[in-house]
Design an enzyme around this catalytic site. Structure first.
Site, PDB file in Angstrom:
ATOM      1  N   LYS A 247       0.856  -1.189   0.000  1.00 31.99           N
ATOM      2  CA  LYS A 247       0.000   0.000   0.000  1.00 31.99           C
ATOM      3  C   LYS A 247       0.893   1.241   0.000  1.00 31.99           C
ATOM      4  CE  LYS A 247      -3.600   2.149   2.908  1.00 31.99           C
ATOM      5  NZ  LYS A 247      -4.346   2.010   4.178  1.00 31.99           N
TER       6      LYS A 247
ATOM      7  N   SER B 104      -8.952   1.939   3.402  1.00 31.43           N
ATOM      8  CA  SER B 104      -8.080   2.674   2.514  1.00 31.43           C
ATOM      9  C   SER B 104      -7.050   1.795   1.798  1.00 31.43           C
ATOM     10  CB  SER B 104      -7.354   3.773   3.298  1.00 31.43           C
ATOM     11  OG  SER B 104      -6.606   3.230   4.373  1.00 31.43           O
TER      12      SER B 104
ATOM     13  N   SER C  20      -9.388  -0.412   7.562  1.00 31.13           N
ATOM     14  CA  SER C  20      -8.786  -0.205   6.243  1.00 31.13           C
ATOM     15  C   SER C  20      -8.094  -1.424   5.652  1.00 31.13           C
ATOM     16  CB  SER C  20      -7.783   0.957   6.299  1.00 31.13           C
ATOM     17  OG  SER C  20      -8.455   2.166   6.545  1.00 31.13           O
TER      18      SER C  20
END
Length: 533
Positions: A126, A201, A225
């Protein structure tokens, strides 16, 4: 309980449920355009691949090349990749193969993989977790050309274990949304339905894992997330015990808030539950001894508590959980009962202030940078904040509306009376003690990860009360694993969340592995194709 806040939540919740139903009826599923997996290497877990690499049955170059090809095959449809390092990854793979080749005997290779447990295994990161030399914009136009000066702590640990990073994946602006869409990258799409979001996210990681374009991903979770993208994209995701993994090198990051490194945790997203224990130990670094993975727990010695949602007045301000998700929980509990596990339905009345607790904990976070000023020590004026919020809603701002909404809510104390906030802070410790005592060293709690399957874009704000189920366990510092449990009638992934007491992560992972063995876990969005090799 905050009456005004609850009234607003009730109206928002009711509106959100109507919006979801209408969109489910009128928006037909747009199936992926990319083909199913052909290369058999892409169908195997990290544990299996490590064994094959150690035995010399495959090479790291073959494996890395296969995943690069898969990323290139699916990303035009998904838009999950921010920046790649494919050439550098192939160089790393050649070096890994040289190390393996020099270990001529089986003893030497076992020793090599004891020191480097995932040597030659490609993985993805990420963007917000930090990969040296690659994009570190984290979805913000103001940071557009920024690169990570060094690896984040967890990424460094994974690389030190022999992992080979392929790329950094998409996240929303400052990770402040559970839709992965920003003004640099655009939308990251769901691998099962190209009209829906992959969540956030860690949406890029969810998307890549969901279509078999990575062995595993490094994600971060402060209010679901990791777990929400895992749900929306049909894979496993683990949020570790608070404070287990280091969050240094992550952006956003707070240098002044002692609670922040416990609320935010970095953990793995993967298609295979059997990979989670190995990956978690690597990511835990010097804290891995706290997990006591070498001390097995027999399934028959465990106890399962379960719930379908909140009770009393609290259920009126939270979305109704989909029937398919409730049914998945029932199936999971019945399955574990057949393995000798005792089960008990739990009344969540002790979480009656869940909404207030969640908002207070987010409002209390200090030292995080403002989206508008990009600095933690300088808040924008209220006038500027409201102007940017309005502009973001009509599409005339460099900032996203979801991120701006959260910043405005923080400035307004989450619409709560400041005099009541201390009561909710005290509730956190009471609930934490209660759950740690209830679950102990043998118990887990199974409950919905979220109330529904993947959402359409621009609907996150009207579904925001649904994140309580995840956010609470960041606040309490308890480990939680999302477990996929097949698909619903629309062909979208569903699943559930397994929670344990502090540092009992292994119980979550054990239940995940047991359920994977029976219900098969990850279901590919496109059926596997026949290998033409």
């Amino acid at each position: 309980m905050e009456i005004f806040l609850r009234l607003m939540a009730f109206v928002l919740n009711a509106f959100g449920m109507v919006v979801n139903k209408i969109l489910d009826l009128v928006l037909l599923r747009r199936k992926p355009k990319y083909p199913g997996i052909r290369n058999p290497l892409l169908k195997k877990s990290v544990v299996e691949l490590v064994t094959q690499l150690r035995r010399g049955e495959i090479t790291s170059v073959e494996l890395v090349s296969a995943y690069i090809a898969r990323v290139q095959e699916v990303n035009p449809s998904l838009n999950a990749v921010v920046e790649d390092r494919f050439e550098a990854a192939l160089q790393d793979a050649r070096l890994a193969d040289q190390f393996i080749a020099k270990a001529s005997s089986e003893f030497d290779r076992v020793a090599l993989y004891t020191k480097y447990p995932i040597l030659g295994i490609p993985f993805t990161v990420k963007e917000s977790c930090g990969l040296k030399g690659l994009s570190f914009a984290v979805g913000s136009l103001a940071r557009k050309n920024m690169k990570a000066a060094q690896d984040g702590d967890v990424v460094e640990l994974v690389r030190a274990a022999g992992g080979i990073p392929l790329l950094v994946s998409a996240n929303p602006e400052f990770c402040m949304s559970f839709e992965t869409s920003n003004n640099i990258q655009g939308r990251c799409l769901n691998p099962y339905d190209l009209k829906r979001t992959s969540a956030g996210s860690s949406g890029g990681e969810g998307s890549l894992n969901g279509c078999g374009a990575t062995t595993f991903g490094v994600g971060s979770d402060i209010s679901g997330s990791i777990r929400l993208p895992a749900l929306f994209c049909g894979v496993f995701g683990h949020k570790p015990t608070g404070g287990l993994t280091s969050v240094k090198g992550h952006f956003p990051y707070s240098l002044t808030d002692k609670k922040f490194p416990k609320m935010l945790q970095i953990g793995p997203i993967t298609r295979f539950a059997r990979d989670l224990p190995l990956l978690l130990e690597i990511m835990a670094g010097d804290n891995k001894h706290k997990l006591k993975m070498s001390e097995p727990v027999a399934l028959k010695d465990m106890k399962v508590y379960y719930a379908f949602g909140y009770s009393g007045l609290n259920c009126l301000t939270h979305p109704v959980v989909d029937f398919d998700i409730k049914l998945a929980i029932i199936k999971a509990v019945k399955c574990l009962e057949r393995g000798g596990v005792q089960s008990k339905k739990l009344d969540l009345k002790f979480l009656s202030n869940s909404l207030e607790i969640g908002l207070v904990s987010l409002v209390d976070l200090k030292g995080l940078p403002s989206i508008v000023t990009q600095r933690p020590d300088r808040d924008p004026s209220m006038r500027l904040l409201m102007v940017e919020l309005f502009n973001s809603i009509i599409g005339h701002s460099i900032f996203t509306k979801e991120a701006m909404f959260l910043e405005v809510m923080k400035r307004f104390n989450g619409l709560m009376a400041s005099g009541n906030m201390e009561e909710y802070r005290e509730d956190v410790q009471k609930i934490k003690s209660h759950l740690n005592q209830l679950l102990g060293t043998r118990g887990v709690l199974i409950l919905p990860t979220f109330h529904t399957s993947a959402l359409c874009f621009h609907t996150s704000l009207v579904n925001v009360t649904g994140i309580d189920n995840m956010l609470l366990f960041n606040i309490l510092g308890l480990p939680a694993t999302h477990v996929p449990m097949g698909t619903n009638q629309r062909g979208m992934p569903i699943g559930l969340q397994v929670v344990a007491a502090q540092y009992q992560d292994k119980l979550c992972l054990k239940v995940a592995a047991e359920l994977e063995a029976v219900f098969h876990g990850w279901v590919p969005p496109v059926p596997h194709a026949t290998d033409t090799k």
